[in-house]
Every structure is written in C-alpha cells, then in structure tokens.
Design a protein around this motif. Structure first.
Motif, PDB file in Angstrom:
ATOM      1  N   ARG A  71      42.653  41.230  36.160  1.00 47.98           N
ATOM      2  CA  ARG A  71      43.202  39.886  36.009  1.00 47.98           C
ATOM      3  C   ARG A  71      42.190  38.885  36.532  1.00 47.98           C
ATOM      4  O   ARG A  71      41.723  39.000  37.666  1.00 47.98           O
ATOM      5  CB  ARG A  71      44.541  39.716  36.738  1.00 47.98           C
ATOM      6  CG  ARG A  71      45.105  38.310  36.515  1.00 47.98           C
ATOM      7  CD  ARG A  71      46.542  38.146  36.918  1.00 47.98           C
ATOM      8  NE  ARG A  71      47.032  36.818  36.521  1.00 47.98           N
ATOM      9  CZ  ARG A  71      48.309  36.492  36.426  1.00 47.98           C
ATOM     10  NH1 ARG A  71      49.228  37.392  36.682  1.00 47.98           N
ATOM     11  NH2 ARG A  71      48.664  35.279  36.047  1.00 47.98           N
ATOM     12  N   THR A  72      41.874  37.897  35.739  1.00 46.18           N
ATOM     13  CA  THR A  72      40.915  36.868  36.137  1.00 46.18           C
ATOM     14  C   THR A  72      41.631  35.671  36.760  1.00 46.18           C
ATOM     15  O   THR A  72      42.853  35.569  36.720  1.00 46.18           O
ATOM     16  CB  THR A  72      40.090  36.396  34.909  1.00 46.18           C
ATOM     17  OG1 THR A  72      40.974  35.908  33.904  1.00 46.18           O
ATOM     18  CG2 THR A  72      39.256  37.535  34.348  1.00 46.18           C
ATOM     19  N   SER A  73      40.862  34.794  37.363  1.00 47.51           N
ATOM     20  CA  SER A  73      41.313  33.476  37.834  1.00 47.51           C
ATOM     21  C   SER A  73      42.166  33.466  39.106  1.00 47.51           C
ATOM     22  O   SER A  73      42.894  32.506  39.342  1.00 47.51           O
ATOM     23  CB  SER A  73      42.051  32.752  36.713  1.00 47.51           C
ATOM     24  OG  SER A  73      42.179  31.384  37.000  1.00 47.51           O
TER      25      SER A  73
ATOM     26  N   PHE B  81      41.149  42.376  40.692  1.00 43.86           N
ATOM     27  CA  PHE B  81      41.388  40.935  40.582  1.00 43.86           C
ATOM     28  C   PHE B  81      40.104  40.185  40.916  1.00 43.86           C
ATOM     29  O   PHE B  81      39.409  40.538  41.873  1.00 43.86           O
ATOM     30  CB  PHE B  81      42.501  40.503  41.539  1.00 43.86           C
ATOM     31  CG  PHE B  81      43.807  41.223  41.290  1.00 43.86           C
ATOM     32  CD1 PHE B  81      44.645  40.826  40.256  1.00 43.86           C
ATOM     33  CD2 PHE B  81      44.193  42.310  42.081  1.00 43.86           C
ATOM     34  CE1 PHE B  81      45.850  41.487  40.017  1.00 43.86           C
ATOM     35  CE2 PHE B  81      45.398  42.982  41.852  1.00 43.86           C
ATOM     36  CZ  PHE B  81      46.231  42.563  40.812  1.00 43.86           C
ATOM     37  N   THR B  82      39.806  39.177  40.113  1.00 45.15           N
ATOM     38  CA  THR B  82      38.615  38.361  40.381  1.00 45.15           C
ATOM     39  C   THR B  82      38.972  36.884  40.272  1.00 45.15           C
ATOM     40  O   THR B  82      39.864  36.509  39.508  1.00 45.15           O
ATOM     41  CB  THR B  82      37.466  38.700  39.393  1.00 45.15           C
ATOM     42  OG1 THR B  82      36.414  37.752  39.573  1.00 45.15           O
ATOM     43  CG2 THR B  82      37.932  38.662  37.949  1.00 45.15           C
TER      44      THR B  82
ATOM     45  N   TRP C 232      38.590  33.068  33.079  1.00 48.64           N
ATOM     46  CA  TRP C 232      38.290  33.893  31.905  1.00 48.64           C
ATOM     47  C   TRP C 232      37.092  33.382  31.081  1.00 48.64           C
ATOM     48  O   TRP C 232      36.224  34.183  30.730  1.00 48.64           O
ATOM     49  CB  TRP C 232      39.535  34.078  31.011  1.00 48.64           C
ATOM     50  CG  TRP C 232      39.206  34.830  29.768  1.00 48.64           C
ATOM     51  CD1 TRP C 232      39.189  34.349  28.496  1.00 48.64           C
ATOM     52  CD2 TRP C 232      38.790  36.216  29.671  1.00 48.64           C
ATOM     53  NE1 TRP C 232      38.801  35.329  27.614  1.00 48.64           N
ATOM     54  CE2 TRP C 232      38.548  36.475  28.308  1.00 48.64           C
ATOM     55  CE3 TRP C 232      38.597  37.242  30.611  1.00 48.64           C
ATOM     56  CZ2 TRP C 232      38.127  37.730  27.844  1.00 48.64           C
ATOM     57  CZ3 TRP C 232      38.166  38.492  30.159  1.00 48.64           C
ATOM     58  CH2 TRP C 232      37.946  38.713  28.786  1.00 48.64           C
ATOM     59  N   PRO C 233      36.957  32.066  30.817  1.00 50.14           N
ATOM     60  CA  PRO C 233      35.800  31.636  30.010  1.00 50.14           C
ATOM     61  C   PRO C 233      34.456  31.928  30.687  1.00 50.14           C
ATOM     62  O   PRO C 233      33.434  31.983  30.007  1.00 50.14           O
ATOM     63  CB  PRO C 233      36.013  30.124  29.834  1.00 50.14           C
ATOM     64  CG  PRO C 233      37.488  29.943  29.976  1.00 50.14           C
ATOM     65  CD  PRO C 233      37.895  30.935  31.043  1.00 50.14           C
ATOM     66  N   ASP C 234      34.460  32.119  32.011  1.00 58.15           N
ATOM     67  CA  ASP C 234      33.221  32.422  32.738  1.00 58.15           C
ATOM     68  C   ASP C 234      33.005  33.931  32.931  1.00 58.15           C
ATOM     69  O   ASP C 234      32.025  34.340  33.556  1.00 58.15           O
ATOM     70  CB  ASP C 234      33.226  31.746  34.122  1.00 58.15           C
ATOM     71  CG  ASP C 234      33.089  30.237  34.039  1.00 58.15           C
ATOM     72  OD1 ASP C 234      32.434  29.756  33.088  1.00 58.15           O
ATOM     73  OD2 ASP C 234      33.634  29.543  34.922  1.00 58.15           O
ATOM     74  N   PHE C 235      33.930  34.742  32.438  1.00 55.94           N
ATOM     75  CA  PHE C 235      33.839  36.199  32.619  1.00 55.94           C
ATOM     76  C   PHE C 235      32.717  36.728  31.715  1.00 55.94           C
ATOM     77  O   PHE C 235      32.746  36.563  30.500  1.00 55.94           O
ATOM     78  CB  PHE C 235      35.176  36.843  32.258  1.00 55.94           C
ATOM     79  CG  PHE C 235      35.348  38.256  32.745  1.00 55.94           C
ATOM     80  CD1 PHE C 235      35.688  38.523  34.071  1.00 55.94           C
ATOM     81  CD2 PHE C 235      35.188  39.328  31.874  1.00 55.94           C
ATOM     82  CE1 PHE C 235      35.859  39.823  34.517  1.00 55.94           C
ATOM     83  CE2 PHE C 235      35.350  40.640  32.320  1.00 55.94           C
ATOM     84  CZ  PHE C 235      35.691  40.882  33.642  1.00 55.94           C
TER      85      PHE C 235
END
Ligand code: V0D
Length: 250
Positions: free
Chosen positions: A198-200, A220-221, A225-228
């Motif tokens: 899960r991003t953000s 988890f990070t 998402w657009p920067d993943f």
C-alpha cells in the motif's frame, strides 16, 4: 555516537534478482490525489499520472517474473467522490486501453478484472471487456484490475451461491469451496497474494482481498502512487525476500 544512531528502518535491504520473487503482488495504489495537491494540481492530474505508473510497474513486474499483479483501481466506496472526479476515473480504462494494448501484447500480459463490472458506465465496461478479450490468450503475466471492488461484497456474493449449491449438505463446505467461489478463482494457484503493497502512508487493508491476504506479507510505504518507481517495487520485493529468509530458513 553518530554512527550508532541509524534507526532500524534505515537499514538498506538489497534486492536480489535471483532471490524469491513473489508470484502474486497486490497493490493498493493510494496517494494520487495527495500527489496532485502537493503540486497544486487538480486531483485528476494525479489519477492521470497514476495511470502512467500502472504501465511502468506492470512492465517491470513482468520483467521480474511476477505471475499476477492485482491493482486496486476503484473501490465500491469511491462512488462517494465528486461527480467530475468519478467521471474522469471512468475514462481511464479507455485511455489505458488505447495507449497500452500494443505493449501488453508485446509483453504477453493478460488483463483480467475483479469487482462489479456490470455497474460501471457502458463506455468503461466496453474498454475493460475489450482489454480482457484482446489479451485473453497471453500467458506471461496477469494484470488483474480490481474495479468497483469490495472484498466483503465479494464474500457475500460467494456465500449466496454456496448457500444455494450446498443447501442440502452445508457440512461439505470447505475453505477450498469458498476460495473457488470468490472473484479471484480465475487466478487459480496464484489467487492469494504473496506480497501486498500500500502506497501513500496509510497502513490499512480497506476491504481489499480480505480472504486472499490471510498469509500475505504486507509492505507499506509513504511514497505516493504516481512517484512509485521500478526501484520502489524492487525495494518492496527486497523487504519480502528478507522476511522470507528469516522465517523460511528455520
Ligand atoms: C486511478 C491509480 C488503469 C489509481 C491508477 C476505473 C486510480 C490510475 C485502469 C484500468 C485508474 C482499469 C481497467 C482496465 C484498464 C485500465 C484504471 C481506474 C482508475 C478506475 F481494463 N488505471 N486506472 N481504472 N487509475
């Protein structure tokens, strides 16, 4: 002393391309709106950029040997968003389809879906069904989009069918029977994610594949998402590999 001050989380984990690669990776692609807001852009700009990330990450996952990539693109809760944002989201599969089909074919990637597809607007359904049909014979990797998806609803649907099928002999209902009635049954041996990302920054499951993640490693990070990036995916897999070595080696 300063050289003892590194926190546990700062420890570098090294991705090993020869190490275990999770066969099924599931991703909650969160933070598109927040990415845009941080850049003073409209939320839809974040969704558009997020779609580019989908393409990039799908190709990289395929390259790494992932078998199934499940992406949470639209939840049953997302209808509560402003109308213009929902309308924009519903056009993304069309955009995606028209710009990405050649690459999906070249890379032998099959598109599948999970969720209440019939409740999506006609134009969205058409794009999704075309993507599924045109890639149905590809067998390199499955790109599985969760659209208008909610895990509890998925389980309720399974229960309804099972209740009818097993009304005479409910004692014959097994875990395997339940799995076979979930929307993920088309994923066969890969139905259960090995790794959930899960991003953000949020550290919740938010009704995504509840049954299927019983044994998944969760990562988890804070990255939106657009920067993943490809490197971010490898970092997540590196953490997975490290946990596997610790628990699997006993
Ligand atoms: C917005 C970030 C691809 C998350 C990614 C309808 C939210 C971009 C698709 C897509 C969305 C779905 C099915 C398909 C082909 C492409 C998509 C939605 C949102 C919601 F067959 N990205 N994407 N669908 N976003």
């Amino acid at each position: 002393m300063f050289f003892f001050s590194r926190k546990k989380q700062d420890k570098q984990v090294q991705f090993d391309s020869n190490g275990a690669i999770p066969e099924h990776i599931a991703i909650i692609m969160d933070g598109n709106g927040r990415w845009a807001q941080a850049k003073l852009l409209p939320r839809i700009a974040g969704h558009k950029e997020g779609m580019q990330t989908v393409k990039k990450i799908a190709l990289h996952a395929k390259k790494l040997g992932v078998k199934v990539l499940s992406l949470y693109a639209f939840s049953t809760e997302n209808w509560k968003r402003p109308n213009d944002e929902v309308s924009f989201l519903m056009k993304l599969p069309i955009d995606f389809f028209s710009t990405f089909i050649p690459e999906l074919q070249e890379n032998n990637i099959r598109v599948t879906t999970t969720g209440f597809i019939d409740a999506l607007p006609e134009h969205t359904q058409k794009a999704v069904k075309d993507a599924v049909l045109q890639t149905q014979h590809n067998d390199g990797m499955i790109l599985n989009f969760a659209l208008n998806y909610g895990s509890r609803a998925e389980i309720v649907e399974a229960i309804k069918t099972i209740a009818v099928e097993f009304s005479e002999n409910p004692q014959n209902i097994t875990e395997e029977i339940v799995s076979d009635h979930l929307w993920s049954s088309h994923l066969g041996q890969y139905a259960e994610p090995d790794l959930l990302i899960r991003t953000s920054g949020e550290q919740r499951i938010s009704n995504f594949m509840l049954w299927q993640i019983a044994y998944s490693e969760c990562y988890f990070t804070d990255v939106f998402w657009p920067d993943f990036t490809q490197a971010a995916l490898e970092e997540a897999i590196a953490v997975y590999q490290k946990r596997n070595r610790r628990y699997g080696g006993l």
